[in-house]
Motif scaffolding. Structure first.
Motif, PDB file in Angstrom:
ATOM      1  N   ALA A 181     102.048 -23.281  56.438  1.00 46.95           N
ATOM      2  CA  ALA A 181     102.847 -22.059  56.491  1.00 46.95           C
ATOM      3  C   ALA A 181     104.280 -22.330  56.947  1.00 46.95           C
ATOM      4  CB  ALA A 181     102.187 -21.046  57.430  1.00 46.95           C
ATOM      5  N   LEU A 182     104.502 -23.463  57.574  1.00 45.47           N
ATOM      6  CA  LEU A 182     105.845 -23.783  58.069  1.00 45.47           C
ATOM      7  C   LEU A 182     106.716 -24.464  57.024  1.00 45.47           C
ATOM      8  CD1 LEU A 182     104.985 -24.994  61.666  1.00 45.47           C
ATOM      9  CD2 LEU A 182     105.913 -22.784  60.961  1.00 45.47           C
ATOM     10  N   GLY A 183     106.157 -24.668  55.852  1.00 46.15           N
ATOM     11  CA  GLY A 183     106.948 -25.304  54.802  1.00 46.15           C
ATOM     12  C   GLY A 183     107.390 -26.687  55.230  1.00 46.15           C
ATOM     13  N   GLY A 184     108.617 -27.001  55.014  1.00 46.21           N
ATOM     14  CA  GLY A 184     109.132 -28.337  55.312  1.00 46.21           C
ATOM     15  C   GLY A 184     109.716 -28.510  56.690  1.00 46.21           C
ATOM     16  N   ILE A 185     109.468 -27.574  57.599  1.00 46.39           N
ATOM     17  CA  ILE A 185     110.109 -27.661  58.916  1.00 46.39           C
ATOM     18  C   ILE A 185     109.739 -28.932  59.671  1.00 46.39           C
ATOM     19  CG2 ILE A 185     108.439 -26.428  60.360  1.00 46.39           C
ATOM     20  CD1 ILE A 185     111.035 -24.942  61.432  1.00 46.39           C
ATOM     21  N   ASN A 186     108.517 -29.473  59.424  1.00 42.47           N
ATOM     22  CA  ASN A 186     108.095 -30.687  60.119  1.00 42.47           C
ATOM     23  C   ASN A 186     108.673 -31.945  59.478  1.00 42.47           C
ATOM     24  OD1 ASN A 186     105.195 -32.662  60.499  1.00 42.47           O
ATOM     25  ND2 ASN A 186     106.517 -32.083  62.183  1.00 42.47           N
ATOM     26  N   LEU A 187     109.389 -31.783  58.383  1.00 47.77           N
ATOM     27  CA  LEU A 187     109.993 -32.932  57.728  1.00 47.77           C
ATOM     28  C   LEU A 187     110.971 -33.629  58.690  1.00 47.77           C
ATOM     29  CD1 LEU A 187     109.960 -34.425  55.048  1.00 47.77           C
ATOM     30  CD2 LEU A 187     111.873 -32.990  54.318  1.00 47.77           C
ATOM     31  N   HIS A 188     111.842 -32.856  59.316  1.00 49.48           N
ATOM     32  CA  HIS A 188     112.852 -33.424  60.218  1.00 49.48           C
ATOM     33  C   HIS A 188     112.768 -32.877  61.648  1.00 49.48           C
ATOM     34  CE1 HIS A 188     114.961 -35.612  57.093  1.00 49.48           C
ATOM     35  NE2 HIS A 188     114.788 -34.556  56.314  1.00 49.48           N
ATOM     36  N   ARG A 189     111.726 -32.118  61.946  1.00 51.89           N
ATOM     37  CA  ARG A 189     111.600 -31.498  63.258  1.00 51.89           C
ATOM     38  C   ARG A 189     110.235 -31.786  63.863  1.00 51.89           C
ATOM     39  NH1 ARG A 189     115.285 -28.976  62.688  1.00 51.89           N
ATOM     40  NH2 ARG A 189     116.361 -27.162  63.148  1.00 51.89           N
ATOM     41  N   ASP A 190     110.229 -32.166  65.145  1.00 50.71           N
ATOM     42  CA  ASP A 190     108.966 -32.267  65.874  1.00 50.71           C
ATOM     43  C   ASP A 190     108.412 -30.861  66.061  1.00 50.71           C
ATOM     44  OD1 ASP A 190     109.332 -35.023  66.226  1.00 50.71           O
ATOM     45  OD2 ASP A 190     110.188 -34.797  68.226  1.00 50.71           O
ATOM     46  N   ILE A 191     107.092 -30.751  66.153  1.00 49.06           N
ATOM     47  CA  ILE A 191     106.457 -29.472  66.463  1.00 49.06           C
ATOM     48  C   ILE A 191     105.685 -29.651  67.759  1.00 49.06           C
ATOM     49  CG2 ILE A 191     104.780 -27.737  65.726  1.00 49.06           C
ATOM     50  CD1 ILE A 191     105.539 -28.395  62.845  1.00 49.06           C
ATOM     51  N   VAL A 192     106.003 -28.820  68.746  1.00 47.88           N
ATOM     52  CA  VAL A 192     105.363 -28.863  70.063  1.00 47.88           C
ATOM     53  C   VAL A 192     104.329 -27.743  70.118  1.00 47.88           C
ATOM     54  CG1 VAL A 192     105.716 -28.695  72.561  1.00 47.88           C
ATOM     55  CG2 VAL A 192     107.478 -29.754  71.124  1.00 47.88           C
ATOM     56  N   LEU A 193     103.068 -28.109  70.396  1.00 46.95           N
ATOM     57  CA  LEU A 193     101.966 -27.150  70.474  1.00 46.95           C
ATOM     58  C   LEU A 193     101.493 -27.071  71.924  1.00 46.95           C
ATOM     59  CD1 LEU A 193     100.100 -28.851  67.527  1.00 46.95           C
ATOM     60  CD2 LEU A 193     101.370 -26.715  67.350  1.00 46.95           C
ATOM     61  N   VAL A 194     101.383 -25.878  72.460  1.00 46.22           N
ATOM     62  CA  VAL A 194     100.925 -25.702  73.841  1.00 46.22           C
ATOM     63  C   VAL A 194      99.773 -24.700  73.844  1.00 46.22           C
ATOM     64  CG1 VAL A 194     101.563 -25.003  76.182  1.00 46.22           C
ATOM     65  CG2 VAL A 194     103.271 -26.103  74.716  1.00 46.22           C
ATOM     66  N   ASP A 195      98.618 -25.143  74.345  1.00 48.15           N
ATOM     67  CA  ASP A 195      97.504 -24.213  74.555  1.00 48.15           C
ATOM     68  C   ASP A 195      97.774 -23.481  75.864  1.00 48.15           C
ATOM     69  OD1 ASP A 195      96.175 -24.921  72.267  1.00 48.15           O
ATOM     70  OD2 ASP A 195      94.590 -26.046  73.268  1.00 48.15           O
ATOM     71  N   GLN A 196      97.925 -22.176  75.777  1.00 51.44           N
ATOM     72  CA  GLN A 196      98.194 -21.375  76.957  1.00 51.44           C
ATOM     73  C   GLN A 196      96.954 -21.300  77.852  1.00 51.44           C
ATOM     74  OE1 GLN A 196     100.624 -17.778  75.984  1.00 51.44           O
ATOM     75  NE2 GLN A 196     100.132 -18.395  73.893  1.00 51.44           N
ATOM     76  N   ARG A 197      97.146 -20.878  79.077  1.00 51.43           N
ATOM     77  CA  ARG A 197      96.046 -20.737  80.039  1.00 51.43           C
ATOM     78  C   ARG A 197      94.882 -19.968  79.435  1.00 51.43           C
ATOM     79  NH1 ARG A 197      97.610 -20.470  85.600  1.00 51.43           N
ATOM     80  NH2 ARG A 197      99.722 -21.230  85.831  1.00 51.43           N
ATOM     81  N   GLY A 198      93.686 -20.505  79.614  1.00 51.29           N
ATOM     82  CA  GLY A 198      92.485 -19.804  79.172  1.00 51.29           C
ATOM     83  C   GLY A 198      92.179 -19.940  77.694  1.00 51.29           C
ATOM     84  N   THR A 199      92.946 -20.787  76.968  1.00 49.21           N
ATOM     85  CA  THR A 199      92.714 -20.953  75.534  1.00 49.21           C
ATOM     86  C   THR A 199      92.482 -22.418  75.208  1.00 49.21           C
ATOM     87  OG1 THR A 199      95.023 -21.341  74.895  1.00 49.21           O
ATOM     88  CG2 THR A 199      94.311 -19.043  75.063  1.00 49.21           C
ATOM     89  N   GLY A 200      91.824 -22.671  74.085  1.00 53.63           N
ATOM     90  CA  GLY A 200      91.671 -24.024  73.567  1.00 53.63           C
ATOM     91  C   GLY A 200      91.320 -25.049  74.627  1.00 53.63           C
ATOM     92  N   GLY A 201      92.171 -26.054  74.785  1.00 54.54           N
ATOM     93  CA  GLY A 201      91.946 -27.126  75.748  1.00 54.54           C
ATOM     94  C   GLY A 201      92.570 -26.865  77.099  1.00 54.54           C
ATOM     95  N   SER A 202      92.927 -25.640  77.391  1.00 52.43           N
ATOM     96  CA  SER A 202      93.567 -25.293  78.665  1.00 52.43           C
ATOM     97  C   SER A 202      92.702 -24.322  79.455  1.00 52.43           C
ATOM     98  CB  SER A 202      94.951 -24.679  78.414  1.00 52.43           C
ATOM     99  OG  SER A 202      95.810 -25.607  77.794  1.00 52.43           O
TER     100      SER A 202
END
Length: 153
Positions: A101-122
């Motif tokens: 869905a982000l198209g080509g944004i990851n081509l030249h940009r890092d993507i930082v993912l953060v699991d907020q408190r109480g979600t996923g691995g947090s």
């Protein structure tokens, strides 16, 4: 005009919202090579924060962070930071579904993912699906109260 932000500075800014008041030094977040959901190559780390900032010396929880490096050079100095929405959503676990869905944004940009408190691995907090509930406010409210009382949080 947008001002470029370095990855380390941006991660520090994102994590600053979870640092207890009175902290004197910016935290460091060591990252290691990993694979996240969908086999995506990333850099992963964990960041410990107080579960309850108002309770000095209380329990800590660990937030999961992953960085998907830009695929090509030159890499833009300002990454995209993704926080999943919806109750209980994991930014890290939704990366494979989110990247197209982000198209080509990851081509030249890092993507930082953060699991907020109480979600996923947090410190993921989950109430089991209820059995048949009467469709009344009292029944739903009672279920939610009992689930919250059972959570280790």
């Amino acid at each position: 005009m947008r001002r470029p932000v370095r990855l380390g500075v941006l991660i520090g800014a994102v994590l600053a919202v979870v640092i207890p008041a009175g902290a004197t030094a910016a935290p460091e977040l060591p990252l290691h090579a990993c694979r996240i959901t969908g086999g995506i190559a990333a850099l992963c780390g964990r960041f410990d924060v107080p579960e309850n900032r108002a309770q000095r010396g209380g329990r800590s929880i660990s937030l999961r962070v992953a960085v998907i490096p830009a695929r090509e050079r030159p890499r833009a100095r300002d990454p995209l930071v993704y926080l999943a929405g919806g109750p209980g959503g994991s930014a890290v676990d939704s990366a494979a579904a989110m990247l197209p869905a982000l198209g080509g944004i990851n081509l030249h940009r890092d993507i930082v993912l953060v699991d907020q408190r109480g979600t996923g691995g947090s410190n993921h907090l989950v109430c089991p699906r209820p059995g048949k509930l009467a469709p009344t406010e009292a029944a739903v409210s009672g279920y939610v109260r009992s689930c919250l009382a059972a959570l280790a949080a």
